[in-house]
Write a protein that holds these residues in place. Structure first.
Motif, short mmCIF file in Angstrom:
data_model
loop_
_atom_site.label_atom_id
_atom_site.label_comp_id
_atom_site.label_asym_id
_atom_site.label_seq_id
_atom_site.Cartn_x
_atom_site.Cartn_y
_atom_site.Cartn_z
N ILE A 115 -9.14 -9.96 -36.24
CA ILE A 115 -8.13 -10.33 -35.25
C ILE A 115 -8.56 -9.84 -33.86
CG2 ILE A 115 -5.75 -9.93 -34.49
CD1 ILE A 115 -5.00 -9.83 -37.49
N VAL A 116 -9.14 -8.64 -33.79
CA VAL A 116 -9.62 -8.12 -32.51
C VAL A 116 -10.72 -9.02 -31.95
CG1 VAL A 116 -10.86 -6.22 -31.39
CG2 VAL A 116 -8.99 -5.72 -32.97
N GLU A 117 -11.67 -9.41 -32.80
CA GLU A 117 -12.75 -10.29 -32.34
C GLU A 117 -12.20 -11.66 -31.92
OE1 GLU A 117 -15.87 -9.38 -31.75
OE2 GLU A 117 -15.07 -7.39 -32.27
N GLN A 118 -11.20 -12.15 -32.64
CA GLN A 118 -10.57 -13.41 -32.28
C GLN A 118 -9.89 -13.29 -30.92
OE1 GLN A 118 -10.61 -16.39 -33.48
NE2 GLN A 118 -8.99 -17.31 -32.23
N HIS A 169 -7.60 -5.37 -26.40
CA HIS A 169 -8.06 -6.75 -26.55
C HIS A 169 -6.94 -7.65 -27.09
CE1 HIS A 169 -11.94 -5.02 -25.77
NE2 HIS A 169 -11.80 -4.22 -26.80
N ILE A 170 -6.23 -7.15 -28.10
CA ILE A 170 -5.10 -7.90 -28.63
C ILE A 170 -4.01 -8.00 -27.56
CG2 ILE A 170 -3.26 -7.93 -30.36
CD1 ILE A 170 -5.17 -6.55 -32.29
N GLY A 171 -3.76 -6.89 -26.86
CA GLY A 171 -2.74 -6.89 -25.82
C GLY A 171 -3.05 -7.86 -24.69
N THR A 172 -4.32 -7.93 -24.29
CA THR A 172 -4.72 -8.85 -23.22
C THR A 172 -4.55 -10.29 -23.66
OG1 THR A 172 -6.32 -7.24 -22.38
CG2 THR A 172 -6.59 -9.52 -21.68
N ASP A 201 -7.47 1.82 -30.81
CA ASP A 201 -8.79 1.49 -31.32
C ASP A 201 -9.48 0.42 -30.46
OD1 ASP A 201 -7.28 -0.73 -31.99
OD2 ASP A 201 -7.97 -0.85 -34.07
N SER A 202 -9.22 0.50 -29.13
CA SER A 202 -9.82 -0.44 -28.19
C SER A 202 -11.32 -0.22 -28.05
CB SER A 202 -9.16 -0.34 -26.83
OG SER A 202 -7.76 -0.54 -26.90
N HIS A 203 -11.74 1.03 -28.27
CA HIS A 203 -13.15 1.42 -28.17
C HIS A 203 -13.71 1.15 -26.78
CE1 HIS A 203 -13.75 1.19 -32.82
NE2 HIS A 203 -12.86 2.08 -32.44
N GLU A 204 -12.85 1.39 -25.79
CA GLU A 204 -13.27 1.39 -24.40
C GLU A 204 -13.13 2.78 -23.87
OE1 GLU A 204 -12.30 -3.07 -22.82
OE2 GLU A 204 -10.81 -1.53 -22.47
N GLU A 205 -13.74 3.03 -22.73
CA GLU A 205 -13.65 4.37 -22.14
C GLU A 205 -12.19 4.69 -21.85
OE1 GLU A 205 -15.26 6.99 -18.34
OE2 GLU A 205 -15.92 4.94 -18.63
N VAL A 206 -11.74 5.83 -22.34
CA VAL A 206 -10.35 6.25 -22.16
C VAL A 206 -10.33 7.54 -21.38
CG1 VAL A 206 -8.22 6.93 -23.30
CG2 VAL A 206 -9.66 5.15 -24.32
N GLY A 207 -9.62 7.52 -20.25
CA GLY A 207 -9.54 8.72 -19.43
C GLY A 207 -8.53 9.69 -19.96
#
Length: 241
Positions: free
Chosen positions: A88-91, A149-152, A235-241
């Protein structure tokens, strides 16, 4: 003729219209004819009942037990909840890229993420005028893991006035802790009580690496894998401040 036979022989039939599934017929009498059902309900129902047919908006086209390529992948019982979430994230990533690429208007897409509020806001603005033409918002429920990613994808579709796929709104929660995840853990009582004062019973950390039987965090702290009680909250796996 073959499709008509499938419908006639099926115990239950749903007809898909947009993101809803409407009761078409049921030999069991447990489906309201004309009643609207979610994708999540239909999948659960089809897993526990035999001969369930879906008409995806066209009586000449029938898929059983579900209707689209993504849904067929999600249907397979051998798929774990984590594997379904990964898909679902990749989709969602591909969906956002495609929708932005297809945007042929003189407008730009802006995305703002607020991880504290677990929210993504998408603005459709005039590329030169800066005028806001549309706005879409997605907010994760308190019990859900946030994924940008899902949120966007949800916020962008809402801004564009498009249907939000049910799988985005009901994605399974992560079942594995991975490098890059933001997790919430619980302190033992001896750690959070000092001189009789209660400092809070939980903490949030981002996983830097998993090795040597430990979850090692960006802060330098760690938890033992065997005894850690962690919940993945991002679990976005982006840089988190």
């Amino acid at each position: 003729m073959e499709n008509k036979l499938l419908i006639n022989n099926a115990n239950t039939v749903f007809e898909k219209k947009d993101d809803k599934y409407f009761g078409y017929k049921s030999r069991f009498g447990d489906i309201v004819i004309g009643g609207a059902y979610s994708y999540r309900f239909v999948v659960h129902y089809a897993k526990t009942n035999q001969d369930v047919v879906i008409i995806p908006g066209d009586v000449n086209t029938i898929t059983t037990p579900v209707c689209t390529t993504l849904e067929e992948r999600l249907w397979k019982p051998e798929k774990s909840a984590q594997a379904r979430r990964d898909e679902i994230v990749e989709q969602a990533k591909a969906d956002v890229e495609e929708l932005i690429t297809d945007n042929t208007l003189d407008r730009a897409v802006y995305s703002v993420t607020n991880r504290t509020k677990r929210t993504v806001v998408v603005l459709i603005k005039g590329e030169y005028s800066g005028k806001v033409y549309a706005k879409g918002i997605a907010k994760a429920a308190p019990s859900d893991c946030f994924n940008v990613h899902i949120g966007t994808a949800i916020a962008l579709r809402r801004a564009l006035g498009l249907v939000v796929p049910d799988e985005y709104l009901n994605a399974p929660q992560p079942t594995e802790v991975r490098v890059g995840d933001v997790v919430r853990g619980k302190y033992e009582e001896s750690y959070y009580r000092y001189e009789g004062r209660l400092f809070g019973d939980s903490y949030e950390e981002q996983i830097k690496e998993i090795e040597g039987g430990k979850f090692r965090y960006m802060s330098g702290d760690y938890d033992f894998i065997d005894s850690a009680d962690l919940t993945v909250i991002d679990d976005s796996h982006e840089e988190v401040g």
